[in-house]
Design an enzyme around this catalytic site. Structure first.
Site, PDB file in Angstrom:
ATOM      1  N   LYS A  67       0.969   3.495   6.391  1.00  0.00           N
ATOM      2  CA  LYS A  67       1.238   2.768   5.053  1.00  0.00           C
ATOM      3  C   LYS A  67       0.909   3.335   3.881  1.00  0.00           C
ATOM      4  O   LYS A  67      -0.211   4.415   3.632  1.00  0.00           O
ATOM      5  CB  LYS A  67       0.265   1.453   4.841  1.00  0.00           C
ATOM      6  CG  LYS A  67       0.584   0.600   3.620  1.00  0.00           C
ATOM      7  CD  LYS A  67      -0.421  -0.310   3.474  1.00  0.00           C
ATOM      8  CE  LYS A  67      -1.715  -0.073   2.755  1.00  0.00           C
ATOM      9  NZ  LYS A  67      -2.583  -1.107   2.452  1.00  0.00           N
ATOM     10  N   ARG A 110      -4.171  -8.964   5.482  1.00  0.00           N
ATOM     11  CA  ARG A 110      -5.036  -8.115   6.505  1.00  0.00           C
ATOM     12  C   ARG A 110      -6.489  -7.885   5.967  1.00  0.00           C
ATOM     13  O   ARG A 110      -7.308  -8.015   6.684  1.00  0.00           O
ATOM     14  CB  ARG A 110      -4.339  -6.982   6.964  1.00  0.00           C
ATOM     15  CG  ARG A 110      -4.084  -6.017   5.869  1.00  0.00           C
ATOM     16  CD  ARG A 110      -5.475  -4.957   5.914  1.00  0.00           C
ATOM     17  NE  ARG A 110      -5.108  -3.529   5.282  1.00  0.00           N
ATOM     18  CZ  ARG A 110      -5.879  -2.829   4.805  1.00  0.00           C
ATOM     19  NH1 ARG A 110      -7.179  -3.326   4.356  1.00  0.00           N
ATOM     20  NH2 ARG A 110      -5.758  -1.676   4.224  1.00  0.00           N
ATOM     21  N   GLY A 221     -14.871  -4.289  -1.305  1.00  0.00           N
ATOM     22  CA  GLY A 221     -14.402  -3.685  -2.562  1.00  0.00           C
ATOM     23  C   GLY A 221     -14.338  -1.979  -2.576  1.00  0.00           C
ATOM     24  O   GLY A 221     -13.460  -1.458  -3.059  1.00  0.00           O
ATOM     25  N   ASP A 223     -13.584   1.271  -1.149  1.00  0.00           N
ATOM     26  CA  ASP A 223     -12.793   1.807  -0.423  1.00  0.00           C
ATOM     27  C   ASP A 223     -12.467   3.221  -0.952  1.00  0.00           C
ATOM     28  O   ASP A 223     -11.616   3.774  -0.470  1.00  0.00           O
ATOM     29  CB  ASP A 223     -11.428   1.085  -0.117  1.00  0.00           C
ATOM     30  CG  ASP A 223     -10.673   0.781  -1.463  1.00  0.00           C
ATOM     31  OD1 ASP A 223     -11.222   1.256  -2.602  1.00  0.00           O
ATOM     32  OD2 ASP A 223      -9.597   0.126  -1.419  1.00  0.00           O
ATOM     33  N   LYS A 227     -16.899   3.859  -5.740  1.00  0.00           N
ATOM     34  CA  LYS A 227     -17.096   2.235  -5.916  1.00  0.00           C
ATOM     35  C   LYS A 227     -18.340   1.927  -5.338  1.00  0.00           C
ATOM     36  O   LYS A 227     -18.863   2.460  -4.137  1.00  0.00           O
ATOM     37  CB  LYS A 227     -15.953   1.733  -5.141  1.00  0.00           C
ATOM     38  CG  LYS A 227     -14.519   1.864  -5.744  1.00  0.00           C
ATOM     39  CD  LYS A 227     -13.532   1.119  -5.062  1.00  0.00           C
ATOM     40  CE  LYS A 227     -12.199   0.898  -5.724  1.00  0.00           C
ATOM     41  NZ  LYS A 227     -11.257   0.118  -5.343  1.00  0.00           N
ATOM     42  N   GLY A 294     -16.174  -3.318   5.024  1.00  0.00           N
ATOM     43  CA  GLY A 294     -14.835  -3.449   5.349  1.00  0.00           C
ATOM     44  C   GLY A 294     -14.263  -2.315   4.358  1.00  0.00           C
ATOM     45  O   GLY A 294     -13.798  -2.689   3.340  1.00  0.00           O
TER      46      GLY A 294
END
Length: 323
Positions: A67, A110, A221, A223, A227, A294
């Site tokens: 991607k 996703r 948030g 990634d 951050k 995540g």
């Protein structure tokens, strides 16, 4: 090559479909059947854009692809979303490019799916109040996916934008749920059984002392390096779960506690995939605070794109082009 448009992708893959597909993929990662390849992520130096490429493959299906895309912060006045991405799939037998899938919607769904999977496996069974920090474009996916795995009754939300909160209110109330717009982040934490953070923040939004025992947190948030949504002390005091350990420690929410020496890699309890397949331990008690970091992995994108391609071919949909 099969080309799947943005509108068609939305028709082919529902929130529930994405949850099932990503859950299967996380388990394949834990077994070693699926693997993410190193991520490329760069500041473009043009249009204030951030561009990245995520790639991977699952030998058990099989599928292979990448991607590419990122964040273009000046898109809204042009009638486009700020996040733009496309997924390219390859035939695992020959390496020939086989499908191009518009991935804006699929990226959103996703991401919601991965958070919901963590909630399904890590939150208390009786969790019914959702708290969310950040009510931008991703928030609706988070809400719909969470509602698919837990019987919610109320949602507390915070966002610096009143317009975002009102748009999110409409989505919440369309599901028949009570909505409370909070002016303080602490108030969200004080009410929630499940907390989701989905912001571009680079400083802590949640403090350790605000979190109730038994809360599950999905930090979605962070990634990218820099951050941050959580106090490092909160991270260090929680039971830590992740999509991919290396990313959690370098670009995810865990990066700050790790850099400060407050946690080590050994303090990460388990991948969510290992919890799903039974090889890893999940929540230990109703009082434990669980945290899912995540970061987002290529395989999440590829598995939903692969599902869209499968369904399009079964139904004779999409556009086939010579390549």
């Amino acid at each position: 090559m099969l080309v799947i448009s943005e509108n068609l992708a939305q028709e082919l893959v529902s929130v529930e479909d994405a949850i099932a597909a990503v859950e299967t993929c996380f388990a394949a990662m834990a077994r070693g059947d699926a693997r993410n390849y190193p991520v490329v992520r760069e500041l473009v130096g043009y249009a204030d854009a951030v561009y990245g490429v995520k790639a991977g493959g699952d030998t058990s299906v099989p599928f292979l692809g990448l991607k590419a895309g990122g964040y273009w912060p000046n898109n809204l006045p042009k009638g486009l979303t700020n996040h733009q991405s496309s997924t390219l799939l390859f035939d695992p037998e020959t390496g020939r490019a086989s499908a191009l899938v518009s991935a804006n919607y699929l990226t959103g769904v996703r991401t919601g799916a991965s958070s919901a999977i963590a909630t399904k496996w890590l939150s208390r069974r009786d969790a019914s109040v959702l708290g969310i920090l950040g009510t931008g474009g991703q928030s609706a996916y988070q809400l719909l996916a969470t509602a698919a795995v837990r019987e919610l009754r109320r949602v507390h939300a915070w966002d610096p934008s009143a317009d975002n909160l009102e748009r999110f209110r409409a989505v919440v109330e369309s599901l028949g749920l009570e909505f409370v717009a909070e002016t303080e982040r602490r108030a969200v934490a004080a009410s929630a059984d499940i907390l989701i953070t989905v912001t571009p923040s680079q400083s802590p939004l949640l403090e350790k002392d605000w979190i109730r025992p038994g809360t599950h947190i999905s930090a979605m948030g962070a990634d990218t390096k820099g951050k941050q949504e959580l106090d490092p002390a909160l991270v260090a005091s929680s039971a830590l779960f992740y999509d991919e350990a290396a990313q959690a420690l370098t670009i995810g929410e865990c990066q700050h506690a790790f850099a400060e020496g407050m946690i080590a890699e050994a303090d990460l309890r388990a991948s969510i995939g290992s919890v799903i397949d039974g090889s890893g331990e999940g929540r230990r008690s109703d009082q434990e605070i669980t945290l899912f970091d995540g970061t987002g992995v290529a395989l999440q994108d590829l598995v939903v794109a692969h599902l869209a391609v499968q369904r399009a071919r079964e139904r004779g949909l999409g556009q086939t082009v010579d390549y």
